[in-house]
Structures are given as structure tokens and as C-alpha cells.
Write a protein that holds these residues in place. Structure first.
Motif, PDB file in Angstrom:
ATOM      1  N   GLU A 138       0.826  -1.203   0.000  1.00 43.52           N
ATOM      2  CA  GLU A 138       0.000   0.000   0.000  1.00 43.52           C
ATOM      3  C   GLU A 138       0.864   1.259   0.000  1.00 43.52           C
ATOM      4  O   GLU A 138       0.593   2.218  -0.729  1.00 43.52           O
ATOM      5  N   ALA A 139       1.926   1.249   0.808  1.00 46.19           N
ATOM      6  CA  ALA A 139       2.821   2.409   0.873  1.00 46.19           C
ATOM      7  C   ALA A 139       3.597   2.571  -0.432  1.00 46.19           C
ATOM      8  O   ALA A 139       3.828   3.689  -0.895  1.00 46.19           O
ATOM      9  N   LYS A 140       4.022   1.449  -1.021  1.00 45.71           N
ATOM     10  CA  LYS A 140       4.704   1.515  -2.320  1.00 45.71           C
ATOM     11  C   LYS A 140       3.811   2.180  -3.357  1.00 45.71           C
ATOM     12  O   LYS A 140       4.244   3.054  -4.115  1.00 45.71           O
ATOM     13  N   GLU A 141       2.558   1.747  -3.393  1.00 43.86           N
ATOM     14  CA  GLU A 141       1.613   2.298  -4.370  1.00 43.86           C
ATOM     15  C   GLU A 141       1.406   3.792  -4.122  1.00 43.86           C
ATOM     16  O   GLU A 141       1.320   4.582  -5.073  1.00 43.86           O
ATOM     17  N   ARG A 142       1.357   4.184  -2.862  1.00 44.44           N
ATOM     18  CA  ARG A 142       1.127   5.587  -2.513  1.00 44.44           C
ATOM     19  C   ARG A 142       2.249   6.478  -3.030  1.00 44.44           C
ATOM     20  O   ARG A 142       2.013   7.498  -3.673  1.00 44.44           O
ATOM     21  N   VAL A 143       3.489   6.112  -2.741  1.00 45.97           N
ATOM     22  CA  VAL A 143       4.612   6.949  -3.137  1.00 45.97           C
ATOM     23  C   VAL A 143       4.872   6.866  -4.636  1.00 45.97           C
ATOM     24  O   VAL A 143       5.236   7.858  -5.274  1.00 45.97           O
ATOM     25  N   GLU A 144       4.648   5.696  -5.213  1.00 43.55           N
ATOM     26  CA  GLU A 144       4.883   5.542  -6.654  1.00 43.55           C
ATOM     27  C   GLU A 144       3.848   6.300  -7.475  1.00 43.55           C
ATOM     28  O   GLU A 144       4.177   6.946  -8.473  1.00 43.55           O
ATOM     29  N   SER A 145       2.580   6.264  -7.045  1.00 39.40           N
ATOM     30  CA  SER A 145       1.534   6.934  -7.816  1.00 39.40           C
ATOM     31  C   SER A 145       1.608   8.451  -7.681  1.00 39.40           C
ATOM     32  O   SER A 145       1.330   9.177  -8.633  1.00 39.40           O
ATOM     33  N   LYS A 146       2.005   8.946  -6.489  1.00 41.39           N
ATOM     34  CA  LYS A 146       2.041  10.395  -6.286  1.00 41.39           C
ATOM     35  C   LYS A 146       3.266  11.037  -6.907  1.00 41.39           C
ATOM     36  O   LYS A 146       3.189  12.130  -7.475  1.00 41.39           O
ATOM     37  N   TYR A 147       4.427  10.380  -6.807  1.00 39.18           N
ATOM     38  CA  TYR A 147       5.670  11.016  -7.240  1.00 39.18           C
ATOM     39  C   TYR A 147       6.334  10.331  -8.437  1.00 39.18           C
ATOM     40  O   TYR A 147       7.383  10.773  -8.883  1.00 39.18           O
ATOM     41  N   GLY A 148       5.742   9.256  -8.931  1.00 43.18           N
ATOM     42  CA  GLY A 148       6.371   8.543 -10.041  1.00 43.18           C
ATOM     43  C   GLY A 148       7.660   7.873  -9.637  1.00 43.18           C
ATOM     44  O   GLY A 148       8.566   7.680 -10.455  1.00 43.18           O
ATOM     45  N   ILE A 149       7.759   7.498  -8.359  1.00 40.77           N
ATOM     46  CA  ILE A 149       8.973   6.905  -7.796  1.00 40.77           C
ATOM     47  C   ILE A 149       8.863   5.385  -7.805  1.00 40.77           C
ATOM     48  O   ILE A 149       7.813   4.834  -7.504  1.00 40.77           O
ATOM     49  N   THR A 150       9.934   4.730  -8.146  1.00 43.22           N
ATOM     50  CA  THR A 150       9.980   3.263  -8.083  1.00 43.22           C
ATOM     51  C   THR A 150      10.745   2.858  -6.831  1.00 43.22           C
ATOM     52  O   THR A 150      11.886   3.273  -6.623  1.00 43.22           O
ATOM     53  N   CYS A 151      10.097   2.049  -5.997  1.00 43.11           N
ATOM     54  CA  CYS A 151      10.742   1.587  -4.767  1.00 43.11           C
ATOM     55  C   CYS A 151      11.608   0.366  -5.042  1.00 43.11           C
ATOM     56  O   CYS A 151      11.356  -0.399  -5.983  1.00 43.11           O
ATOM     57  N   THR A 152      12.611   0.193  -4.216  1.00 44.06           N
ATOM     58  CA  THR A 152      13.506  -0.946  -4.339  1.00 44.06           C
ATOM     59  C   THR A 152      13.674  -1.582  -2.969  1.00 44.06           C
ATOM     60  O   THR A 152      13.064  -1.147  -1.990  1.00 44.06           O
ATOM     61  N   SER A 153      14.510  -2.595  -2.872  1.00 42.98           N
ATOM     62  CA  SER A 153      14.717  -3.272  -1.600  1.00 42.98           C
ATOM     63  C   SER A 153      15.891  -2.656  -0.848  1.00 42.98           C
ATOM     64  O   SER A 153      16.804  -2.072  -1.446  1.00 42.98           O
ATOM     65  N   ALA A 154      15.883  -2.815   0.470  1.00 42.70           N
ATOM     66  CA  ALA A 154      16.989  -2.326   1.286  1.00 42.70           C
ATOM     67  C   ALA A 154      18.285  -3.032   0.913  1.00 42.70           C
ATOM     68  O   ALA A 154      19.365  -2.425   0.912  1.00 42.70           O
ATOM     69  N   GLU A 155      18.190  -4.314   0.581  1.00 48.54           N
ATOM     70  CA  GLU A 155      19.381  -5.084   0.225  1.00 48.54           C
ATOM     71  C   GLU A 155      20.062  -4.532  -1.011  1.00 48.54           C
ATOM     72  O   GLU A 155      21.297  -4.580  -1.129  1.00 48.54           O
ATOM     73  N   GLU A 156      19.290  -3.965  -1.918  1.00 48.61           N
ATOM     74  CA  GLU A 156      19.859  -3.365  -3.129  1.00 48.61           C
ATOM     75  C   GLU A 156      20.383  -1.955  -2.880  1.00 48.61           C
ATOM     76  O   GLU A 156      21.457  -1.589  -3.376  1.00 48.61           O
ATOM     77  N   ALA A 157      19.617  -1.165  -2.122  1.00 48.65           N
ATOM     78  CA  ALA A 157      19.899   0.262  -2.022  1.00 48.65           C
ATOM     79  C   ALA A 157      20.899   0.635  -0.931  1.00 48.65           C
ATOM     80  O   ALA A 157      21.783   1.473  -1.153  1.00 48.65           O
ATOM     81  N   VAL A 158      20.772   0.043   0.247  1.00 53.32           N
ATOM     82  CA  VAL A 158      21.546   0.481   1.409  1.00 53.32           C
ATOM     83  C   VAL A 158      23.062   0.344   1.224  1.00 53.32           C
ATOM     84  O   VAL A 158      23.809   1.260   1.595  1.00 53.32           O
TER      85      VAL A 158
END
Length: 276
Positions: A36-56
Motif C-alpha cells: 500500500e505504501a509503495k503504491e502511494r509513493v509511486e503513484s504520487k511522485y512517479g517513484i519506483t521503490c527498491t529493496s533495502a538489500e539493493e539500495a543500502v
């Protein structure tokens, strides 16, 4: 270009921070675990979320925009992934002071918290005037503290904080312990409690028959002038003799003699443990 990973990007604070950082010079990655949170941020800002293992592991800064009660769980899983010399960025002093951050000597721990726009801000335009929380259009002050790490890391972390909470007028450098006294002790345990009682007082007056609009208008106007007098916004101004007598009568009825104990460190830690 510094790399920043925002944990909890789809939460309340995450959404605010994402809005201020997404089009800056920082190379951003966003992490969310809730669909739900992924959809919220992706739909509002056009942002693609990733995993902590990839990003951190690639991040220079890891912003923990998650509630205090989850900081320990999140920190325990993400801090071990951070590269040496990176900075874990906390938005609140409570969790760090409660011991929620894992031991790791080769990373920096930093905290910054907004003061929110002052009641004395003068802001032209509706967007700024009604930005009570801050971080959108209204000017605000922030406080920053090094929890662990090199003093040389402070300035860059502070600059990131100023963009996260923009527009920022002043950034105060304090200790993490002083930040804990400011919040929760001063702003919430004391401030929010007193304000909630103020609202109860107005409601009581309304129950006694005073029209609600009259009670609200009268009380909020008086609070404005009283704050201005007490916080040096009216040089040379002072309470009338009658008002001083009323204060003298009111204080012992309303407040316990030991109310300042909430600012003693043992009590501050009790508050911090309760909210974490």
C-alpha cells in the motif's frame, strides 16, 4: 553526487521527505515494505521503490523515516548493510537514546528534527500560511545532533537536513541528549499536555453556556498576545497588574509543585522508553 536511501518512503514523514529530495542533486533510492505504501509513493511522485538489500550498501546516507517503535527492527536489519563511513540519519532522538541503534564503530549516526513553523511566522500566501507542519512552503527552524561519528561529517548531514525540511531559516547544533529534552519532554510531555488542557478549558467554558465561536475567538486572541508578551515579541510589553494577580491565583490550582521534574534526565528517559 551523494547517494541517499530513504527507508519508509511511503509513510507520513517519508512522503514529505521524498517530495523535497526527489528532484535535488542527491541520487535517490526509495525503500518500502508495504504494498500500500509503495503504491502511494509511486503513484504520487512517479517513484519506483527498491529493496533495502539493493539500495543500502551503495548509500552515503540512509534516512530512517519510520516510527520510533520500528527503528530498532529496521536499524538491526539495515545498519549491517551500510558501507563504512556512511551515515544513518534519524528523524527523532527517542529511538537512539533508547539504545535502538546497533553498535557499529565505522558508520556515523546523525539526528535532525523540525521545530515546525513558529506561531510568530509571517507567511504571505495561503500555501505557506496553512503549512502548519512545515516542509512545504512555510519557514521553519531545525535542530541537529551527531549521535556517533566524526565532527567533519556534521556539515554535509546538516545540509541534507535543511533540504529535507525546507524552507529552513536556522539550524541549531545541539547534543542528542538536549534533543531528547526538547522532544518528547518539552514539546510533547509538557507542551502537548498543556495545550490539550487549554482545549479542555475552552470546551468547559462552552459547556457553561458561552457561545463556541465567542469562546474560541476570545481565547485564541488572548493566547496570541500572552505568547508575544512572554516570548519577547513585544519589547517593553508586560502583563497588567490584574493579569499578574490572576496568574498568581491560577498556577497553584492548575500545576503541581514538582511539574519541572519532567525535565530531569531520569524522567526524560522514562518518557523515551514509554514511546519507543
Amino acid at each position: 553526487m551523494k547517494k541517499v536511501t530513504l527507508l519508509g518512503a511511503g509513510g507520513k514523514m517519508g512522503m514529505r521527505i521524498a517530495a523535497n529530495l526527489k528532484d535535488t542533486a542527491y541520487q535517490m533510492t526509495y525503500v518500502e515494505v508495504s504494498d500500500e505504501a509503495k503504491e502511494r509513493v509511486e503513484s504520487k511522485y512517479g517513484i519506483t521503490c527498491t529493496s533495502a538489500e539493493e539500495a543500502v550498501p551503495e548509500a552515503d546516507y540512509v534516512i530512517m523515516a519510520v516510527p520510533d517503535i520500528y527503528i530498532k527492527k529496521v536499524a538491526d536489519s539495515t545498519v549491517p548493510l551500510m558501507k563504512s563511513g556512511a551515515t544513518a540519519f534519524c528523524l527523532d532522538p527517542a529511538a537512539p537514546l533508547a539504545g535502538a541503534l546497533p553498535e557499529r564503530a565505522d558508520v556515523n549516526y546523525f539526528a535532525s528534527h523540525p521545530a515546525h513553523p513558529s506561531v510568530f511566522n509571517w507567511e504571505p500566501g495561503e500555501e505557506a500560511h496553512f503549512d502548519f507542519f512545515g516542509g512545504i512552503a512555510a519557514k521553519q527552524v531545525i535542530v541537529c545532533a551527531i549521535i556517533q561519528g566524526e565532527e567533519s561529517s556534521y556539515k554535509e548531514s546538516e545540509e541534507l537536513a535543511k533540504i529535507m525540511y525546507a524552507p529552513v531559516t536556522v539550524s541549531h547544533k545541539i547534543t542528542i541528549e538536549q534533543m531528547g529534552i526538547l522532544e518528547p519532554a518539552l514539546s510533547e510531555t509538557f507542551g502537548a499536555a498543556v495545550v490539550s488542557v487549554m482545549k479542555e478549558a475552552v470546551d468547559t467554558v462552552v459547556e457553561k453556556g458561552v457561545p463556541k465561536d465567542a469562546a474560541y475567538d476570545f481565547f485564541l486572541g488572548h493566547i496570541n498576545i500572552e505568547l508575544a508578551l512572554l516570548f519577547d515579541k513585544l519589547p517593553g510589553g508586560k502583563f497588567s497588574d490584574a493579569a499578574l494577580k490572576a496568574i498568581e491565583l491560577g498556577k497553584p490550582i492548575i500545576f503541581k509543585e514538582n511539574w519541572k521534574d519532567i525535565f530531569e534526565w531520569d524522567h526524560v528517559m522514562k518518557q523515551i522508553k514509554a514511546i519507543t
